[in-house]
Write a protein that holds these residues in place. Sequence first.
Motif, PDB file in Angstrom:
ATOM      1  N   ASN A 153     -18.098 -38.385  11.935  1.00 22.08           N
ATOM      2  CA  ASN A 153     -17.142 -38.468  10.823  1.00 22.08           C
ATOM      3  C   ASN A 153     -15.928 -39.349  11.112  1.00 22.08           C
ATOM      4  O   ASN A 153     -15.412 -40.003  10.214  1.00 22.08           O
ATOM      5  CB  ASN A 153     -16.723 -37.063  10.374  1.00 22.08           C
ATOM      6  N   LYS A 176     -20.691 -41.618  24.370  1.00 24.08           N
ATOM      7  CA  LYS A 176     -21.879 -41.741  23.525  1.00 24.08           C
ATOM      8  C   LYS A 176     -21.522 -41.361  22.096  1.00 24.08           C
ATOM      9  O   LYS A 176     -21.260 -40.203  21.790  1.00 24.08           O
ATOM     10  CB  LYS A 176     -22.998 -40.807  23.997  1.00 24.08           C
ATOM     11  N   PRO A 177     -21.499 -42.354  21.195  1.00 25.75           N
ATOM     12  CA  PRO A 177     -21.229 -42.019  19.794  1.00 25.75           C
ATOM     13  C   PRO A 177     -22.432 -41.305  19.179  1.00 25.75           C
ATOM     14  O   PRO A 177     -23.520 -41.313  19.754  1.00 25.75           O
ATOM     15  CB  PRO A 177     -21.040 -43.380  19.118  1.00 25.75           C
ATOM     16  N   GLY A 207     -27.384 -43.340  21.655  1.00 22.05           N
ATOM     17  CA  GLY A 207     -28.527 -42.467  21.851  1.00 22.05           C
ATOM     18  C   GLY A 207     -28.474 -41.213  21.027  1.00 22.05           C
ATOM     19  O   GLY A 207     -27.447 -40.881  20.419  1.00 22.05           O
ATOM     20  N   GLY A 209     -29.461 -36.929  20.878  1.00 19.78           N
ATOM     21  CA  GLY A 209     -28.985 -35.794  21.682  1.00 19.78           C
ATOM     22  C   GLY A 209     -29.510 -35.811  23.109  1.00 19.78           C
ATOM     23  O   GLY A 209     -28.826 -35.378  24.034  1.00 19.78           O
ATOM     24  N   VAL A 216     -24.618 -35.131  30.378  1.00 21.04           N
ATOM     25  CA  VAL A 216     -23.917 -33.880  30.698  1.00 21.04           C
ATOM     26  C   VAL A 216     -24.436 -33.277  32.004  1.00 21.04           C
ATOM     27  O   VAL A 216     -23.674 -32.706  32.780  1.00 21.04           O
ATOM     28  CB  VAL A 216     -24.086 -32.870  29.535  1.00 21.04           C
ATOM     29  N   LEU A 226     -16.743 -32.943  24.072  1.00 20.66           N
ATOM     30  CA  LEU A 226     -17.668 -33.065  22.931  1.00 20.66           C
ATOM     31  C   LEU A 226     -16.938 -32.809  21.624  1.00 20.66           C
ATOM     32  O   LEU A 226     -16.167 -31.858  21.516  1.00 20.66           O
ATOM     33  CB  LEU A 226     -18.799 -32.030  23.062  1.00 20.66           C
ATOM     34  N   THR A 227     -17.204 -33.632  20.632  1.00 15.63           N
ATOM     35  CA  THR A 227     -16.867 -33.291  19.252  1.00 15.63           C
ATOM     36  C   THR A 227     -18.185 -33.163  18.516  1.00 15.63           C
ATOM     37  O   THR A 227     -18.963 -34.128  18.452  1.00 15.63           O
ATOM     38  CB  THR A 227     -15.995 -34.382  18.598  1.00 15.63           C
ATOM     39  N   LYS A 235     -24.943 -25.599  23.643  1.00 16.00           N
ATOM     40  CA  LYS A 235     -25.884 -26.208  24.612  1.00 16.00           C
ATOM     41  C   LYS A 235     -25.130 -27.036  25.650  1.00 16.00           C
ATOM     42  O   LYS A 235     -25.412 -26.968  26.842  1.00 16.00           O
ATOM     43  CB  LYS A 235     -26.855 -27.151  23.868  1.00 16.00           C
ATOM     44  N   LEU A 251     -15.268 -28.218  17.997  1.00 15.75           N
ATOM     45  CA  LEU A 251     -16.471 -27.872  17.240  1.00 15.75           C
ATOM     46  C   LEU A 251     -16.150 -27.613  15.767  1.00 15.75           C
ATOM     47  O   LEU A 251     -15.123 -28.022  15.270  1.00 15.75           O
ATOM     48  CB  LEU A 251     -17.158 -26.680  17.908  1.00 15.75           C
ATOM     49  N   PHE A 447      -4.430 -30.298  19.226  1.00 19.77           N
ATOM     50  CA  PHE A 447      -5.446 -30.073  18.192  1.00 19.77           C
ATOM     51  C   PHE A 447      -6.677 -29.455  18.845  1.00 19.77           C
ATOM     52  O   PHE A 447      -7.185 -29.963  19.840  1.00 19.77           O
ATOM     53  CB  PHE A 447      -5.836 -31.393  17.515  1.00 19.77           C
TER      54      PHE A 447
END
Length: 484
Positions: A153, A176-177, A207, A209, A216, A226-227, A235, A251, A447
């Motif tokens: 987003n 990694k987008p 890439g 997931g 990771v 991570l977002t 996971k 998240l 944030f």
Amino acid sequence: MKFQPRASHFIDGEYVEDTNGAAIEVIYPATGEVIARLHSATPAIVEQALNSAKNAQAAWAALSGTERGRILRRASDIMRERNYDLSVLETHDTGKPIQETTVADATSGADALEYFGGLAASLTGEHIPLGGGDFVYTIREALGVCVGIGAWNYPTQIACWKGAPALACGNTMVFKPSETTPLSALKVAEILVEAGVPKGVYNVIQGYGDVGASLVSDPRVAKVSLTGSVPTGRKVYAAAADGMKHVTMELGGKSPMIVFDDADIENAVSGAILGNFYSSGQVCSNGTRVFVQKGIKEAFLKRLSERLAHAKIGDPMDEDVSFGPMVSENQMNIALGYIEKGKAEGARLVYGGERIERDGYFVQPTVFADVTDNMTIAREEIFGPVMSVLDFETEEEVMARANDTEFGLAAGVFTNDLTRAHRIVAGFEAGTCYINTYNLAPVEAPFGGSKMSGVGRENSKLAINHFSEMKTVYISMNDVEAPY
Ligand code: NDP
């Protein structure tokens, strides 16, 4: 193709390709047309990126904070100079209106680079005096190689919100987008190198997931930010725990917005619009459960519908357009599925409720009223332009209902009663709260979420603690006393 990058990945200061990787098609959500073709990272690309980040880290950390900060601030300036071009790219990557991308994407990324660039020189440990002349000093150290994994987003913003504090602290990054929006992070990497960031300090690989998962679990990685959604967060957190890695998890949410009958209705309607329909509702902190006190419910809904009729829906490249398509056909279908559930479970459709008949993935801004707490649209994150309006009578009742969710990202209250406003935010189980506004996220403010919405904080000085750790050094000024 106009938006085709030179290659899929950016490693060690260069564009790199490996056509053996699975195909990624980048689609302009306003038309459905393919605007670029990329490849997912192969294991060889992952290896190259991690090696490059690992090899570059010590020298980057050895620069003074002033030097690192100067480079980041230069990158911020370049980003601002190129804001329009970067916004055009972001609009094509995400479908968000150019009216939004010119003010909320590269500009927000530039803010992060400027802010953390400014902090870099003042990152220090402390001196702790002890009895008898002994003392401790602490050294603030970089963590090492950090992995950033982004949602689709706010791709430019996410690449910078993670990269800027990581680099300010002397870490290197492999980012990694999301494969849905892979283009703008490559531009961020280019700009960083142009500003003087040494090769290998900030790398981007594409890439699905599985690529994120292989990053990771790699032992060279010290931290993962991570977002993404809660299921992915679970996971990634578990995989990171296996290697005892640091994490930041930004998240999802299902945030409440409470409107009391003494509120300024125009402002509350504005907050509800921003908190539900900006970026076609694809914002993690959106206040999608709008609790409106009974006495003003119909007046609120009437003004909301009148104002929504003024949304200009259409070609996101048109500067007058204020509401664009959703990011992908898949996300559109998810939103439409929830709209059908809302109708089937008996919520009252007040506005919208349909796909818009035109090319691309457009869904009408949609408002349901008479929503009850157990309806699916009131419980699950939709990540689309679907607002649920729920009634309430008392403060005590609404407080309990607002918190009755597994999520805890954001929460807002509209009221003119000062003490009630502070009482309500004190009671909110959420990381980011708003009084008489909604969804602002300046870089100066922490944030992040509580409960299932996340771990750690981005932005502000707090982000520094999530990208560095303290080494403690004890100095004795006395003889060593041993018992034997
Ligand atoms: P996803 O959780 O599906 O994906 C997030 C990222 O993680 C993607 O890059 C994805 O790759 C990657 N990924 C998926 N599986 C794994 C895995 N096992 N290991 C490592 N990486 C993995 O989220 P979306 O991209 O669909 O984004 C929407 C979600 O993001 C929403 O829930 C929203 O609330 C949340 N969000 C939170 C924000 C916050 O700051 N709190 C801000 C913005 C969004 P791929 O896409 O290729 O599968």
